[in-house]
Write an enzyme that holds these catalytic residues in place. Structure first.
Site, mmCIF file in Angstrom:
data_model
loop_
_atom_site.group_PDB
_atom_site.id
_atom_site.type_symbol
_atom_site.label_atom_id
_atom_site.label_comp_id
_atom_site.label_asym_id
_atom_site.label_seq_id
_atom_site.Cartn_x
_atom_site.Cartn_y
_atom_site.Cartn_z
ATOM 1 N N HIS A 115 -3.731 -3.458 -14.380
ATOM 2 C CA HIS A 115 -3.159 -3.595 -12.928
ATOM 3 C C HIS A 115 -2.961 -2.183 -12.070
ATOM 4 O O HIS A 115 -3.167 -2.129 -10.989
ATOM 5 C CB HIS A 115 -1.658 -4.105 -13.097
ATOM 6 C CG HIS A 115 -0.823 -4.697 -12.135
ATOM 7 N ND1 HIS A 115 0.065 -3.694 -11.412
ATOM 8 C CD2 HIS A 115 -0.990 -5.769 -11.327
ATOM 9 C CE1 HIS A 115 0.470 -4.317 -10.307
ATOM 10 N NE2 HIS A 115 -0.144 -5.690 -10.099
ATOM 11 N N ASP A 136 3.162 2.132 -11.688
ATOM 12 C CA ASP A 136 2.353 0.976 -12.200
ATOM 13 C C ASP A 136 2.243 0.900 -13.544
ATOM 14 O O ASP A 136 2.993 1.928 -14.462
ATOM 15 C CB ASP A 136 1.247 0.591 -11.462
ATOM 16 C CG ASP A 136 0.821 -0.531 -11.233
ATOM 17 O OD1 ASP A 136 0.725 -1.492 -12.481
ATOM 18 O OD2 ASP A 136 0.870 -1.246 -9.973
ATOM 19 N N SER A 161 0.840 -8.071 -5.175
ATOM 20 C CA SER A 161 0.402 -6.754 -5.836
ATOM 21 C C SER A 161 -0.613 -5.983 -5.268
ATOM 22 O O SER A 161 -0.992 -4.812 -5.048
ATOM 23 C CB SER A 161 0.201 -6.764 -7.191
ATOM 24 O OG SER A 161 1.174 -6.723 -8.059
#
Ligand SMILES: [Ca+2]
Ligand SMILES: [Ca+2]
Ligand SMILES: [Ca+2]
Ligand SMILES: [Ca+2]
Length: 661
Positions: free
Chosen positions: A178, A127, A352
């Site tokens: 994220h 990520d 996600s």
């Protein structure tokens, strides 16, 4: 570009050590052969892979022509750029399924209660980097790596490994948090809520690069963070290379792009995913947020990956989620509250957020069943999940929203597991059978008796006292088959309860393991009753609330000193419900003053009004005085005998005089 080399490939887990070494030699020879063939054509090697038949190159048009002619190459694909699959258009609805709601939905707490927290397992997160200093992730990040073809690793280069290499990128505001959010969902651990595999460790693999201008067209920010396929392969291969030192259960990839209506097994990421799968490591991938009902992005479209669409807390498919007939699973992904860099938390939506619920689930299920293959766990999650049909389109596909405890064959929680779902009862006395099998701890469960370590298999009852007086609450019945602990609390919310009484033991000899408490109840107060197992034990029990307040006669008609007509009935109303057969002509009787013989009469008792009626066989004599008596023999429903005078020791009857008109 990424070049597929002409050399045999079998996932390494299916090969012997010697065969795997031979295969690696073949891959290395093919890479060297192609490089030799390309000499002088204008190319640069970006990534050489050790275990899969690929090489990533930056090639001039002349080099590309040479690749196409080379006997060492079978295929060339563009090195695609992928986005992180967060849906930035989702409304910031605060009535949202934080992890505190989504983890119970997928039954993670039932696994924790059985000791399966993912401890000893590692989840890898490919990520934008993970904030290892976040309290939610404290001590969890045990491996770090960075692959960034645009030289955005912390050392300013295209690769970095070791501590500090997997930190979050900082060049974009919404993209860089994220990875920390995703890692929190998979394996975060907090005091009031946690991620799914709260005991698992994390490997942070930073695979994003900084882009500007036209590369960011269609994304919400410029600069933007995007990830090269070649960097993802490098990250996955790094995970594979560490599989004997880190006990990986799963790899999370909440990223991708494109629209695929069927499997995309020519994708160059398939072979490394196959290698991981052959080592029983799942690669869990988000399908994207385009709202497709018949297509997913890449790499989620790869047949050997585990793809995870998003559901809401109401178990409908999220409006943004991509889905397709070949999607693997569903998990919550709508407005999930998880960690972000710097120590805080935020709500993000997207597929996600769905994938890391499954990545964490894998760590829990591998904790329970360490040798389980990817196929074994996937089929359990698919067959034991909640079937959710995609209602966004007619004939939408039905997929399983994961239920981890069901997949593990662990009993689900009883209905009164949570404080808010307490079983409610009222009345002077009560007994109910219950169980704490499958019960789970809840953030804010009070510490009972002596040790916080017992706060575990908790179930709740609620009793509103209809009177003020002594009460006994116990699990002493012989139906109780395990070592209970009992607590009684007042207050309105977990975390701010006041303990009224608590005990581990206290039953009479013969039931060593039950629990008993006594308290002075206050009328109209709600008492929260907690039954737990000593040292995490579990089983079936009876919980009883026993009124210890003796009954009395609360009012009479006629009253003491009053007058009645000769044909009247004489009425006595009790302070609480009485055992019906205990109120009769022997325990409620009437005589004329100055005599010793009781009059013949019929006595009835009405439980609804708690009123006893004495109907003399003959009319009473005008002008005479009579004496009515209710003896101490009538018992309340808990078996307490009548006691008309609480301030005098022992039990006293009710006696009163009246006269007849
Ligand atoms: Ca509980
Ligand atoms: Ca006990
Ligand atoms: Ca009573
Ligand atoms: Ca008394």
């Amino acid at each position: 570009m990424i070049v597929r080399l002409r050399t045999d490939f079998v996932p390494e887990g299916r090969l012997s050590r010697t065969e795997a070494a031979d295969q690696r030699d073949g891959i290395e020879s093919a890479q060297a052969g192609l490089q030799e063939h390309l000499r002088g054509t204008g190319y640069q090697t970006m990534r050489e892979y050790e275990t899969i038949p690929y090489i990533a190159l930056d090639a001039s048009p002349r080099a590309l022509q040479a690749i196409e002619r080379s006997a060492f190459a079978t295929d060339v694909v563009e090195d695609h750029l992928d986005e992180a699959y967060v849906d930035e258009s989702a409304p910031q609805d605060l009535d949202a399924p934080s992890l505190a709601q989504s983890t119970p939905l997928v039954q993670a707490p039932s696994m924790w209660a059985e000791g399966f927290t993912g401890s000893g397992r590692t989840v890898a997160v490919l990520d934008t980097g993970v904030d290892s200093a976040h309290p939610f992730l404290s001590g969890k990040v045990v491996e770090e790596a960075c692959y960034s073809a645009s030289s955005n690793c912390p050392n300013g280069r295209t690769s970095q490994t070791g501590p500090g290499s997997g930190v979050p990128c900082t060049y974009v505001a919404s993209g860089c948090p994220h990875g920390t959010h995703v890692a929190g969902i998979a394996a975060g651990r907090g005091s009031t809520f946690s991620g799914v595999a709260k005991g698992a460790s994390i490997m942070s693999v930073q695979v994003f690069s900084r882009f500007t201008g036209s590369s960011c067209a269609g994304y919400s920010e410029d600069p933007c963070a995007l990830s090269y396929t070649s960097d993802q392969i490098a990250g996955l291969e790094k995970v594979f290379s560490l599989r004997s030192t880190r006990n990986f259960s799963s790899v999370n990839m909440s990223l991708g792009g494109g629209r695929y209506i069927s499997n995309c097994d020519t994708d160059p990421r398939k072979q490394i995913i196959d290698n991981l799968r052959s080592a029983s490591i799942a690669t869990v991938i988000s399908p994207g947020n385009d709202g497709y009902t018949d297509a997913v992005g890449a790499p989620a479209c790869i047949s050997s990956a585990v793809s995870v669409g998003s559901t809401t807390k109401f178990d409908t498919v999220s409006s943004f989620s991509n889905s397709a007939s070949f999607l693997s699973l569903l998990a919550p992904g709508d407005l999930i509250y998880s960690s972000v860099p710097g120590g805080g938390f935020d709500y993000f939506s997207g597929t996600s957020m769905a994938a890391p619920h499954v990545t964490g689930a894998w760590a829990l299920l591998k904790h329970q069943d360490p040798p389980a293959s990817v196929s074994t766990i996937l089929s359990k999650l698919q067959s034991k999940g909640l079937a959710v049909t995609d209602n966004r389109v007619a004939g939408g596909v039905t997929k399983s929203r994961i239920r981890i405890a069901d997949a593990a064959g662990i009993p689900p929680p009883p209905p009164n597991d949570n404080f808010a779902n307490a079983r409610i009862f009222s009345g002077y006395s009560y007994a109910a059978n219950g169980t704490n099998v499958g019960a789970t701890p809840e953030g804010g469960d009070p510490v009972k008796v002596s040790s916080s370590s017992y706060t575990n298999r908790t179930v709740w009852y609620q009793w509103k006292a209809p009177f003020s007086g002594p009460v006994e609450i116990d699990t002493c019945s012989y139906y109780t088959d395990f070592d209970t602990v009992l607590g009684v609390y007042t207050g309105s919310a977990l975390g701010s309860l006041t303990q009224t009484a608590a005990n581990d033991d206290g039953c009479e000899v013969g039931n060593r393991n039950g629990s008993r408490v006594t308290l002075m109840a206050t009328k109209d107060t709600t008492y929260h009753i907690l039954v737990d197992g000593y040292a995490d034990s579990k089983g079936n029990f009876t919980v009883e609330v026993v009124d210890k307040l003796p009954p009395k006669v609360a009012s009479t008609n006629p009253s003491s000193g009053g007058k009645v007509a000769p044909g009247a009935n004489i009425k006595a109303t009790f302070s609480e419900p009485m055992q019906v057969n205990g109120v009769n002509a022997t325990t409620y009787k009437l005589k004329k003053a100055g005599t010793t013989g009781f009059l013949g009469a019929t006595v009835t008792y009405d439980p609804a009004t708690r009123q006893a009626t004495l109907n003399p066989n003959n009319n009473l004599r005008s002008g005479s005085t009579y004496i009515a008596t209710v003896t101490t023999d009538p018992h309340d429903e808990s078996g307490n005998p009548l006691d008309q005078n609480a301030s005098v020791d022992g039990y006293q009857p009710k006696t009163w005089k009246f006269s007849v008109n």
